[in-house]
Structures are given as structure tokens and as C-alpha cells.
Design a protein around this motif. Structure first.
Motif, PDB file in Angstrom:
ATOM      1  N   THR A  63      24.834  13.590  80.135  1.00 36.91           N
ATOM      2  CA  THR A  63      26.127  13.152  80.656  1.00 36.91           C
ATOM      3  C   THR A  63      25.916  12.155  81.785  1.00 36.91           C
ATOM      4  N   ILE A  64      27.008  11.502  82.157  1.00 37.14           N
ATOM      5  CA  ILE A  64      26.944  10.508  83.235  1.00 37.14           C
ATOM      6  C   ILE A  64      26.575  11.200  84.550  1.00 37.14           C
ATOM      7  N   THR A  88      24.425   6.076  83.616  1.00 35.68           N
ATOM      8  CA  THR A  88      25.688   5.504  84.065  1.00 35.68           C
ATOM      9  C   THR A  88      26.508   5.090  82.844  1.00 35.68           C
ATOM     10  N   ALA A  89      27.775   4.757  83.083  1.00 39.63           N
ATOM     11  CA  ALA A  89      28.678   4.464  81.970  1.00 39.63           C
ATOM     12  C   ALA A  89      28.234   3.246  81.172  1.00 39.63           C
ATOM     13  N   ILE A 115      24.699   8.725  75.968  1.00 35.75           N
ATOM     14  CA  ILE A 115      25.693   9.615  76.578  1.00 35.75           C
ATOM     15  C   ILE A 115      26.285  10.516  75.501  1.00 35.75           C
TER      16      ILE A 115
END
Length: 463
Positions: A10-11, A29-30, A47
Motif C-alpha cells: 500500500t501507499i 507513493t501514488a 500498489i
């Protein structure tokens, strides 16, 4: 579906990107990207996937050496490239004249840009190499491994662990983690008797938080153990602690405290600390006023008939004079001023105390409720004064261990502790760990290895 949320990327989490023997730490990161050598990889695809998932690097149309990831169900096997080829008896007839490869550099680049897989590119290189079939089996395998490192387009996203993070940092620069080898770190945990419950004290400096992360990981999640991490300076080194992705419950049982604030609060009380802060803040305000007066006076002197001189050269001289006058603050004043910046925005009153003071008070409460079950010191400086200051917080019949990269400071500490009646079973030793390459018909020690493992001083405190 995943069995646990900790298995999902996950982020905000840290991962280790592994490509063959190369490893790199990456924070998710996104819209992040990662540089692997000369390749720029878009990491958005990882992600929501599970750890230990393999991905294929697909060339992007945006530019050269730019890739995006696609989950791979299986990785390429390059072993069949050599299975059908003949082998030579020796390499004596091979001449390195630079003309063995028929493909030019431009043609190889075209193969890469055309979207060919790494296996296909290496297969073309082998087919167009005039001397490849004359090489021995060992030489062919060596050639294949060298090309595999360059053209392989598969990577694996791994879950961080103490051993993997240590391997990354130790290979990158072992000085950043205090030359702490894995065997020395394992003995540090063993001799400090870290378990899942109880209170443990660690002093760590110059190791990027490796001993802190290792001890907190040994204490474990959903336990009753606490770790007080004492450090010099205002900010602790917790890089590796964050990279371990500890759950919130486990991270809250790590108390990071400045060692000088901890000792002052324990022996002098909170009122003495607050009075000291107010005194330092008053000194800082006086300095600020003096600096402001100095700057204002310099600007007034640079005015003629109420106007600032328009000459650019004169303005530069006056500016340099202001900077020079401002920099005349002594080193000691500057150090205390930096110390005060941490709590300058907060009112120093009991109703609103700084965060670091709350952490320090929490650590003091822990040691007052119960003695520590283990003490570990990983220091860049001389450890004698540190161990003498922290031994009173250690429980009776409990172990302590001190690590230092040099032997002489530990020898001096050994002689002082040997004279104390409440310290027994002192041992000063060092280990030399050497890994071995184990392959068919060629097993030997690794030639490139580090001998900087440091030294350990262990003992027990009794009544």
C-alpha cells in the motif's frame, strides 16, 4: 485474497525491489518511479499487489530506458540457451580482438527499443558471437550471467526484513551502519537477552536505526515489551525502523529520547528542565534583538539623505557586511539556538509541553516503574561515560552489551568496569564471519568481503 493486510503493498509502505543480486529500498507513493541503473521504472503497478510478486519491465513509448510494470505469472528461464550448444575444451584459441560480436551497438539498441525480451536479445548476441562455441562450459555460463544482469527485465518486490535491509545498507556503505555486520548484530540481540516482554534500553548513534529496528522486531507485535531508544542530538536515526513497516501498536512501544534530556529529567525533575528551557529561550531572544539592532544599524549607515545607495557595488558590500556581522555569533550560541528552534513555536508552560518532553517523561516513568531487563550500547563515541550513566537503570542479574568499531575504547571501558564489584563475567571479543561460494567443483571463500565487524563487550550487573 490476502490473509493479512501486512502482506499487501500500500501507499506509504517500504519495499525492497530485487533484480537478480541488486536490491534497492523504495517507499511506495501514488505516482512514484524508481531508478534502476540507467532505467526509469514506473512503480504504480505494485500498489495493491502482494509482497514477493514478480513483475516484467515493459518498455514505455515516452522515452528511452523508460519502463512500466506488468505482473508476471512466470519468469524467464535462460538455462535452455546453453543446453543445445556445444562447448569448447579450453579458451587458449580465443583472441580478444573486439570483432567477435557481429552485431553493432546500434543494432543491439534497436533490439531493445523494438520490445524484444531479455532472453531474445541474449539469444541474438550468442548466435552472432563467433567465439562463443569455442568457450568452455564455465566461460559460457559466466558470459550468460553477465548479459543476464544487463538485459533481464524481471524484478521482484520483496517484504523488508532485518537481514535484507542490513544486506542493502552493508553493501551500499557499511560505514553508515557503524560497520555492524550481521553476526555482530545477532550477538548484540542475544547477549542483551531481548524477549517479548519487559523493558529494554538501547543507546544508538551512527547506525541508521539498525539496532533499534532489530530489537523492536525481536520484541514483536502485540506484546508487552518496551524499548527506550536513547540518542544524541535532537532527531533520532530511525531510517531502518520506518523501512520495517511496523504496525502502529508496535511502533508506539518504541520511545525515542535524547539521552541528555532523559538524565536531566530523571535526576532534576520536570521543573528544572522547564526553567532551563525558559532561561535558554530568554538568551535566544536577547541574541535576536542584538542581531536585529546590528542589521538595522548597518542599513542606516548605508543611507545618504534618507535614500539607499543605488550603486550596485556598494549594495553588495553593505550586504556582505551585514552577513559578516551576523555570523559573528559564537559557536556555542549557535548550538544552543538550534536546540531552541525545536520548541520555539510552543509555549513552555506545564499546560502545553513540547512533544519531546512528553516522550522523555514517558521514558522516565517506565524506568521508575521497573528496571530494564537488558542494556545495549552501539556508540561511535567513547562508551565509558555512557555505560556508567545507564547502568543504574539496569536490573540486578541482567546483561549489558557494548558494541564499538574499535577495540581500544572497549579496553579502557573493560578496565574500569572490572574494578566495580557489581559487574561480573566481563568478556571482550571479536568475530570474523566469512561467507563461502558453494558451486559444483568450485567451492571457495568469498574473496571480496569486509573485515570490519567491530568488537563486543558483554557483562552482567549484580547487586
Amino acid at each position: 485474497m490476502c490473509d493479512s493486510e501486512t502482506d499487501v503493498i500500500t501507499i506509504g509502505k517500504y519495499v525492497i525491489v530485487k533484480k537478480l543480486n541488486y536490491k534497492k529500498i523504495y517507499k511506495v507513493t501514488a505516482n512514484g518511479s524508481l531508478t534502476l541503473g540507467k532505467d526509469l521504472v514506473d512503480m504504480g503497478e505494485i500498489i495493491g499487489k502482494r509482497f514477493w510478486t514478480s513483475f516484467e519491465m515493459i518498455p514505455s513509448k515516452n522515452g528511452k530506458r523508460s519502463f512500466f510494470l506488468k505482473e508476471a505469472t512466470e519468469t524467464e528461464s535462460w538455462n535452455d540457451l546453453l543446453s543445445t550448444l556445444s562447448k569448447g575444451n579450453d579458451n587458449r584459441s580465443i583472441v580478444d580482438d573486439g570483432n567477435s560480436q557481429k552485431l553493432s551497438k546500434e543494432e543491439i539498441v534497436q533490439l531493445q527499443e523494438s520490445g524484444k525480451s531479455g532472453k531474445e536479445i541474449v539469444g541474438s548476441l550468442i548466435e552472432n558471437n563467433k567465439s562463443f562455441l569455442d568457450r568452455t562450459e564455465y566461460s559460457q555460463e559466466k558470459y550468460l550471467k553477465k548479459k543476464e544482469q544487463k538485459y533481464l527485465r524481471h524484478l521482484t518486490v520483496c517484504k523488508p526484513s532485518i537481514s535484507s535491509l542490513h544486506a542493502v545498507y552493508f553493501k551500499l556503505d557499511h560505514n553508515k551502519i557503524g560497520n555492524l555486520r550481521m553476526d555482530a548484530l545477532a550477538q548484540l540481540l542475544s547477549y542483551s537477552d531481548v524477549q517479548s516482554n519487559g523493558l529494554y534500553i538501547l543507546y544508538s548513534s551512527g547506525s541508521q536505526g539498525l539496532p533499534t529496528a532489530a530489537m523492536l522486531n525481536r520484541i514483536g507485535a502485540d506484546t508487552e515489551g518496551y524499548l527506550i531508544n536513547l540518542h544524541p542530538g535532537n532527531v533520532p536515526q530511525t531510517t531502518i525502523v520506518h523501512a520495517m513497516n511496523f504496525p502502529k501498536e508496535q511502533s508506539e512501544r518504541l520511545v525515542n529520547v535524547n539521552i541528555y534530556s532523559f538524565l536531566r529529567l530523571y535526576y532534576q525533575g520536570e521543573s528544572a528542565v522547564l526553567n532551563n528551557i525558559l532561561a535558554l529561550k530568554k538568551i535566544r531572544d536577547n541574541w535576536t534583538d542584538k542581531i536585529k539592532e546590528n542589521v538595522d544599524g548597518t542599513i542606516e549607515n548605508s543611507c545618504i539623505d534618507g535614500q539607499i545607495l543605488g550603486n550596485k557595488e556598494t549594495e553588495n558590500k553593505e550586504y556582505l557586511k551585514i552577513v559578516s556581522d551576523t555570523n559573528e555569533i559564537s559557536e556555542e550560541q549557535s548550538t544552543i539556538k538550534r536546540k531552541l528552534d525545536e520548541f520555539s513555536s510552543a509555549e513552555v508552560v506545564p499546560s502545553k509541553r513540547p512533544k519531546w518532553l512528553l516522550e522523555t517523561q514517558h521514558a522516565v516513568d517506565l524506568v521508575r516503574n521497573s528496571k530494564a531487563r537488558g542494556l545495549a550500547i552501539v556508540a561511535k563515541e567513547h562508551p565509558l561515560n555512557i555505560v556508567m550513566a545507564l547502568l543504574p537503570f539496569l536490573g540486578a542479574s541482567r546483561p549489558f552489551v557494548i558494541y564499538h568499531v574499535y577495540r581500544e575504547p572497549l579496553q579502557e571501558t573493560y578496565m574500569v568496569l572490572k574494578q566495580r564489584q557489581n559487574v561480573i563475567n566481563l568478556r571482550l571479543f571479536s568475530n570474523f564471519l566469512r561467507s563461502y561460494q558453494v558451486l559444483p567443483d568450485r567451492t571457495h571463500p568469498d574473496i571480496l568481503t569486509s573485515d570490519t565487524g567491530g568488537y563486543l563487550l558483554t557483562g552482567y550487573l549484580v547487586e
